[in-house]
Write a protein that holds these residues in place. Structure first.
Motif, PDB file in Angstrom:
ATOM      1  N   ALA A   6     -26.673  -5.723 -13.850  1.00  0.00           N
ATOM      2  CA  ALA A   6     -25.996  -4.513 -13.112  1.00  0.00           C
ATOM      3  C   ALA A   6     -24.933  -4.408 -13.508  1.00  0.00           C
ATOM      4  N   ASP A   7     -24.699  -2.922 -13.511  1.00  0.00           N
ATOM      5  CA  ASP A   7     -23.105  -2.223 -12.543  1.00  0.00           C
ATOM      6  C   ASP A   7     -22.759  -3.048 -11.518  1.00  0.00           C
ATOM      7  N   ARG A   8     -21.206  -3.059 -11.843  1.00  0.00           N
ATOM      8  CA  ARG A   8     -20.581  -3.370  -9.754  1.00  0.00           C
ATOM      9  C   ARG A   8     -19.193  -2.311 -10.040  1.00  0.00           C
ATOM     10  N   ILE A   9     -19.781  -1.512  -9.299  1.00  0.00           N
ATOM     11  CA  ILE A   9     -19.408   0.135  -9.454  1.00  0.00           C
ATOM     12  C   ILE A   9     -18.479  -0.053  -7.578  1.00  0.00           C
ATOM     13  N   HIS A  10     -16.955   0.006  -7.984  1.00  0.00           N
ATOM     14  CA  HIS A  10     -16.585   0.420  -6.052  1.00  0.00           C
ATOM     15  C   HIS A  10     -15.889   1.801  -6.431  1.00  0.00           C
ATOM     16  N   LEU A  11     -15.982   2.587  -5.089  1.00  0.00           N
ATOM     17  CA  LEU A  11     -15.097   2.942  -4.591  1.00  0.00           C
ATOM     18  C   LEU A  11     -13.149   2.636  -4.161  1.00  0.00           C
ATOM     19  N   VAL A  12     -12.267   2.520  -4.225  1.00  0.00           N
ATOM     20  CA  VAL A  12     -11.621   1.864  -4.194  1.00  0.00           C
ATOM     21  C   VAL A  12     -10.495   3.300  -4.037  1.00  0.00           C
ATOM     22  N   MET A  13      -9.318   2.742  -2.540  1.00  0.00           N
ATOM     23  CA  MET A  13      -8.435   3.794  -2.560  1.00  0.00           C
ATOM     24  C   MET A  13      -7.893   3.144  -2.158  1.00  0.00           C
ATOM     25  N   ASP A  14      -6.097   4.005  -2.639  1.00  0.00           N
ATOM     26  CA  ASP A  14      -5.021   3.258  -1.924  1.00  0.00           C
ATOM     27  C   ASP A  14      -4.869   3.982  -0.673  1.00  0.00           C
ATOM     28  N   CYS A  15      -4.216   3.601   0.390  1.00  0.00           N
ATOM     29  CA  CYS A  15      -4.513   3.919   1.168  1.00  0.00           C
ATOM     30  C   CYS A  15      -2.847   3.564   2.097  1.00  0.00           C
ATOM     31  N   ILE A  16      -1.742   4.641   2.909  1.00  0.00           N
ATOM     32  CA  ILE A  16       0.018   4.355   2.953  1.00  0.00           C
ATOM     33  C   ILE A  16      -0.338   4.672   5.114  1.00  0.00           C
ATOM     34  N   ARG A  17      -0.343   3.354   4.715  1.00  0.00           N
ATOM     35  CA  ARG A  17      -0.420   2.177   6.951  1.00  0.00           C
ATOM     36  C   ARG A  17       0.341   3.107   7.688  1.00  0.00           C
ATOM     37  N   ASN A  18      -0.064   3.229   8.491  1.00  0.00           N
ATOM     38  CA  ASN A  18       0.118   4.379   9.965  1.00  0.00           C
ATOM     39  C   ASN A  18      -0.263   3.691  11.178  1.00  0.00           C
ATOM     40  N   ASP A  19       0.333   4.692  12.122  1.00  0.00           N
ATOM     41  CA  ASP A  19      -0.823   4.344  13.914  1.00  0.00           C
ATOM     42  C   ASP A  19      -1.770   4.140  13.747  1.00  0.00           C
ATOM     43  N   TRP A  20      -2.726   4.832  13.124  1.00  0.00           N
ATOM     44  CA  TRP A  20      -4.040   4.696  12.557  1.00  0.00           C
ATOM     45  C   TRP A  20      -4.511   3.299  11.992  1.00  0.00           C
ATOM     46  N   SER A  21      -3.993   2.908  11.648  1.00  0.00           N
ATOM     47  CA  SER A  21      -4.415   1.581  10.299  1.00  0.00           C
ATOM     48  C   SER A  21      -4.471   0.326  11.102  1.00  0.00           C
ATOM     49  N   ASP A  22      -2.775   0.817  11.663  1.00  0.00           N
ATOM     50  CA  ASP A  22      -2.773  -0.500  12.609  1.00  0.00           C
ATOM     51  C   ASP A  22      -3.186  -0.303  13.637  1.00  0.00           C
ATOM     52  N   ASN A  23      -4.054   0.291  14.091  1.00  0.00           N
ATOM     53  CA  ASN A  23      -4.744   0.107  15.463  1.00  0.00           C
ATOM     54  C   ASN A  23      -6.212  -0.175  15.093  1.00  0.00           C
ATOM     55  N   LEU A  24      -6.576   0.318  13.891  1.00  0.00           N
ATOM     56  CA  LEU A  24      -7.552  -0.338  13.110  1.00  0.00           C
ATOM     57  C   LEU A  24      -7.427  -1.935  12.671  1.00  0.00           C
ATOM     58  N   PHE A  25      -6.663  -1.828  11.921  1.00  0.00           N
ATOM     59  CA  PHE A  25      -6.641  -3.652  11.627  1.00  0.00           C
ATOM     60  C   PHE A  25      -6.798  -4.280  12.939  1.00  0.00           C
ATOM     61  N   ALA A  26      -6.200  -4.099  14.049  1.00  0.00           N
ATOM     62  CA  ALA A  26      -6.133  -4.742  15.176  1.00  0.00           C
ATOM     63  C   ALA A  26      -7.273  -5.091  16.081  1.00  0.00           C
ATOM     64  N   GLU A  27      -7.998  -4.291  15.805  1.00  0.00           N
ATOM     65  CA  GLU A  27      -9.490  -4.066  16.339  1.00  0.00           C
ATOM     66  C   GLU A  27     -10.207  -5.033  15.512  1.00  0.00           C
ATOM     67  N   CYS A  28      -9.749  -5.536  14.336  1.00  0.00           N
ATOM     68  CA  CYS A  28     -10.909  -6.052  12.953  1.00  0.00           C
ATOM     69  C   CYS A  28     -10.269  -7.549  13.160  1.00  0.00           C
ATOM     70  N   GLY A  29      -8.935  -7.990  13.989  1.00  0.00           N
ATOM     71  CA  GLY A  29      -8.123  -9.581  13.811  1.00  0.00           C
ATOM     72  C   GLY A  29      -7.734  -9.630  12.797  1.00  0.00           C
TER      73      GLY A  29
END
Length: 230
Positions: A164-187
């Motif tokens: 079967a195909d392997r299809i991903h939705l791929v996003m390039d995002c810009i780091r900010n305070d929201w993503s820092d908090n998210l990444f911190a919560e995820c370890g």
């Protein structure tokens, strides 16, 4: 390496992802531009690109243009909902399809780690048990509806040994305070980030060859910078 990849605590609707994928499949996917990095069939279509065209699948900025949603994204309400869920700016957003029997050879990308201020997100839509995705020599099993960050400055490769195909939705995002908090919560280890290793000479030469294929002003500037460091 620590911080090579991170599973984020989100799950999206498989049914709705597949519905929007069906819309996208009515359009032509473009073969990936870097022919040296894969064998088989690796294609993409843009939901967000610098000129707003679906066939512009370059992920690096070109000539200082701002990224724009494509006409295709306007037809995909759930993809837009998923994208808007991330509370940060976005650059390139694509669907990437690796056909059965195809291989993305081990390679490294340029400035695609969280430490660079940008982060690439993968959301699998279709995959199979025989897809083998390696980041920094570690296999990462990404399942449909999951959400993953990968540090693609590190060596990575993908092999689709399934039917079967392997299809991903791929996003390039810009780091900010929201993503820092998210990444911190995820370890995510922010201390380890400060000690990110320098690229080897061999890795820099590989990056230069990949950037040459793009032929944009931005890629030429990156090549010049890398050459000055060798």
């Amino acid at each position: 390496m620590e911080n090579a990849f991170l599973k984020l605590p989100f799950h999206f609707s498989e049914e709705k992802l597949l519905d929007d994928l069906a819309i996208c499949k009515k359009y032509n996917f473009t073969s990936h531009f870097n022919k040296n990095d894969y064998s088989g069939n690796w294609t993409s279509i843009a939901l967000r690109s610098q000129n707003g065209e679906m066939n512009n699948i370059f992920a690096l900025p070109q000539n200082g243009e701002k990224y724009k949603d494509t006409e295709l994204l306007q037809k995909c309400a759930y993809f837009k909902e998923v994208i808007d869920f991330f509370e940060c700016e976005k650059e390139s957003i694509r669907l990437l399809n690796l056909k059965p029997g195809s291989i993305i050879k081990e390679h490294t990308d340029y400035n695609l780690g969280y430490e660079d201020g940008i982060f690439r997100i993968h959301i699998p839509i279709i995959t199979n048990e025989e897809v083998h995705f390696f980041i920094d020599s570690k296999e990462v099993k990404m399942l449909p509806t999951e959400c993953w960050y990968g540090n693609f400055n590190l060596p990575h490769s993908v092999r689709n040994d399934g039917k079967a195909d392997r299809i991903h939705l791929v996003m390039d995002c810009i780091r900010n305070d929201w993503s820092d908090n998210l990444f911190a919560e995820c370890g995510y280890n922010f201390e380890a980030e400060k000690a990110a290793p320098e690229y080897s000479r061999e890795t820099k030469l590989q990056m230069i060859e990949q950037l040459k294929l793009m032929g944009t002003e931005t890629s030429k500037a990156m090549i010049a910078k890398l050459q000055s460091e060798i």
